[in-house]
Design an enzyme around this catalytic site. Structure first.
Site, mmCIF file in Angstrom:
data_model
loop_
_atom_site.group_PDB
_atom_site.id
_atom_site.type_symbol
_atom_site.label_atom_id
_atom_site.label_comp_id
_atom_site.label_asym_id
_atom_site.label_seq_id
_atom_site.Cartn_x
_atom_site.Cartn_y
_atom_site.Cartn_z
ATOM 1 N N HIS A 163 0.849 -1.193 0.000
ATOM 2 C CA HIS A 163 0.000 0.000 0.000
ATOM 3 C C HIS A 163 0.883 1.241 0.000
ATOM 4 C CE1 HIS A 163 -3.170 2.798 0.858
ATOM 5 N NE2 HIS A 163 -2.542 3.204 1.945
ATOM 6 N N ASP B 152 -7.258 1.366 2.653
ATOM 7 C CA ASP B 152 -6.830 2.249 3.735
ATOM 8 C C ASP B 152 -7.503 3.613 3.677
ATOM 9 O OD1 ASP B 152 -5.285 2.595 6.055
ATOM 10 O OD2 ASP B 152 -3.769 3.712 4.954
ATOM 11 N N ASP C 240 0.809 5.291 0.038
ATOM 12 C CA ASP C 240 0.087 6.553 0.171
ATOM 13 C C ASP C 240 0.691 7.553 -0.803
ATOM 14 O OD1 ASP C 240 -1.822 6.185 2.367
ATOM 15 O OD2 ASP C 240 -0.040 5.812 3.578
#
Length: 414
Positions: free
Chosen positions: A261, A373, A263
């Site tokens: 993941h 998320d 960001d």
């Protein structure tokens, strides 16, 4: 029957002793480099003026990059060995070897021993006289932190605090990697996790316990290294049947794949995310080369686009892995978008642009919304997904135990 505490302690000690054998240092590398706040491509960084950066040099301000360059020539004594690079720059960054984005470096080897097994392997069977041109783009960070410094060895200190917004150049070495010791460590860790998740009086736990005890009697660490390595190979063969053991025919089948993941914008500038793409994706490509059965999913077209523009050679390698099915482009949206603060039209555009990219670039009709998320989900999302031809939804935030609200009652549904 539960295992006695003395046996558990003995097994733990024997397992942890393997860490000492993962890496055996052979040579040290010195580096020259420079610091910059610019986001330089590799080719441009290679032309920059450099100065020596000996071990112990403090460097870097918040959001600053250091570029470091060194060279390693394989000596006769290292011929035929599996050689790995142990960088000592006290921070994370992208490693380039002979001009190619090679892998990720993280400063804490205790938490990330796999990076030496995968990311930083210079050669599986070194050839005497072979030369490796090594470059490291290091990120100084974006705030206070404690980081690991110093060489990779059994005497390496615990996490040493470093002044905020400053990293330290440690020793960079090349050494021999012992794959069998590492794999035995993983075998043992897996079996211990399996037995700890089962009933103590089950037959399978009894067999695992017997094998774990036998491991401590089989591997003798108080002998020359060649003898230890032979014992390690014997232990792996002894444990193999337990690792190959499967459950009954009524147990559901599960498939697993990797995912990182990323960001796009959080504590660092968006430009730093592009650098993280190179670190992450080059690592996944190395894993795919080592393990042909390995699969990795990356969900955000924006990150593919930025990788294509900034690291075209790396992107070409990704495309080849997409073709053979190891690199999975899927995710639905252009980015993993917030769904509460934005409006319906914006979310529809996310799907339109995301699905269009996957279709045109890879020939994939995206049917999955990958949204692990995001802090909250609009009630309109199912309707929007259906209208955009997206049938599946994946997240973990709904089940996040840290959410201070009524728990969501389901963990899967269709």
């Amino acid at each position: 029957m539960s295992m006695q505490a003395e046996w558990k302690d003995r097994i733990r000690q024997w397992k942890n002793e393997l860490k000492r054998l993962f890496y055996r240092e052979m040579d040290e590398i010195s580096f020259e480099g420079f610091l910059t706040s610019e986001f330089l491509p590799f080719e441009q960084a290679c032309q920059h003026q450099r100065s020596p950066f000996p071990a112990g040099t403090r460097w870097g301000k918040a959001f600053e990059y250091g570029w470091f360059f060194g060279e390693y020539r394989v000596p006769e004594t290292a011929a035929g060995k599996k050689l790995v690079l142990n960088l000592g720059f006290g921070t994370e960054g992208t490693v380039f070897v002979n001009g190619e984005a090679f892998g990720t470096y993280r400063a804490d080897w205790v938490r990330y021993p796999h990076q030496y097994m995968c990311d930083l392997v210079l050669s599986d069977s070194a050839v005497a006289g072979e030369v490796f041109q090594i470059a490291f783009e290091a990120y100084a960070g974006h705030g206070d932190r404690s980081i690991m410094t110093g060489p990779l060895s059994e005497n390496r200190p615990a996490a040493a605090p470093v002044p905020a917004q400053q990293a330290v150049v440690g020793r960079t070495t090349v050494g021999e990697w012992c794959e069998d010791a590492y794999q035995l460590f993983i075998d043992l860790s897996t079996l211990i996790d399996v037995r700890n998740g089962m009933e103590e009086d089950s037959l399978r736990v009894m067999r695992i316990d017997k094998a774990l005890k036998q491991f401590t009697n089989l591997v003798d660490y108080e002998q020359p290294i060649d003898g230890i390595l032979k014992d390690i190979q014997k232990a792996r063969e002894m444990l193999r049947p337990l690792l190959e053991c499967t459950n009954g025919s009524t147990t559901p089948e599960m498939a697993a794949f990797g995912h990182s993941h990323l960001d796009i914008a959080w504590l660092w500038p968006v430009e730093e995310t592009k650098h993280k793409c190179a670190r992450t994706f080059s690592t996944q490509l190395k894993l795919m080369e080592m393990y042909p059965e390995y699969r990795f999913l990356q969900s955000q077209p924006y990150l593919y686009e930025q990788t294509r523009e900034r690291y075209p050679e790396l992107y070409e390698r990704i495309c080849r892995k997409v073709e053979n099915g190891q690199f999975i482009p899927e995710g639905g949206m252009w980015v993993e978008a917030d769904t509460n603060m934005t409006g319906g039209e914006s979310l529809i555009r996310q799907f339109l642009y995301g699905k269009q990219f996957f279709k045109e670039e890879f020939g994939v009709e995206s049917r999955l919304l990958w949204l692990p998320d995001v802090f909250g989900y609009t009630a309109a999302l199912p309707q929007i997904m259906k209208g955009c031809g997206v049938d599946y939804f994946t997240t973990q935030k709904i089940l996040n135990p840290y959410n201070d609200c009524e728990p969501f009652p389901y963990n899967y549904f269709s």
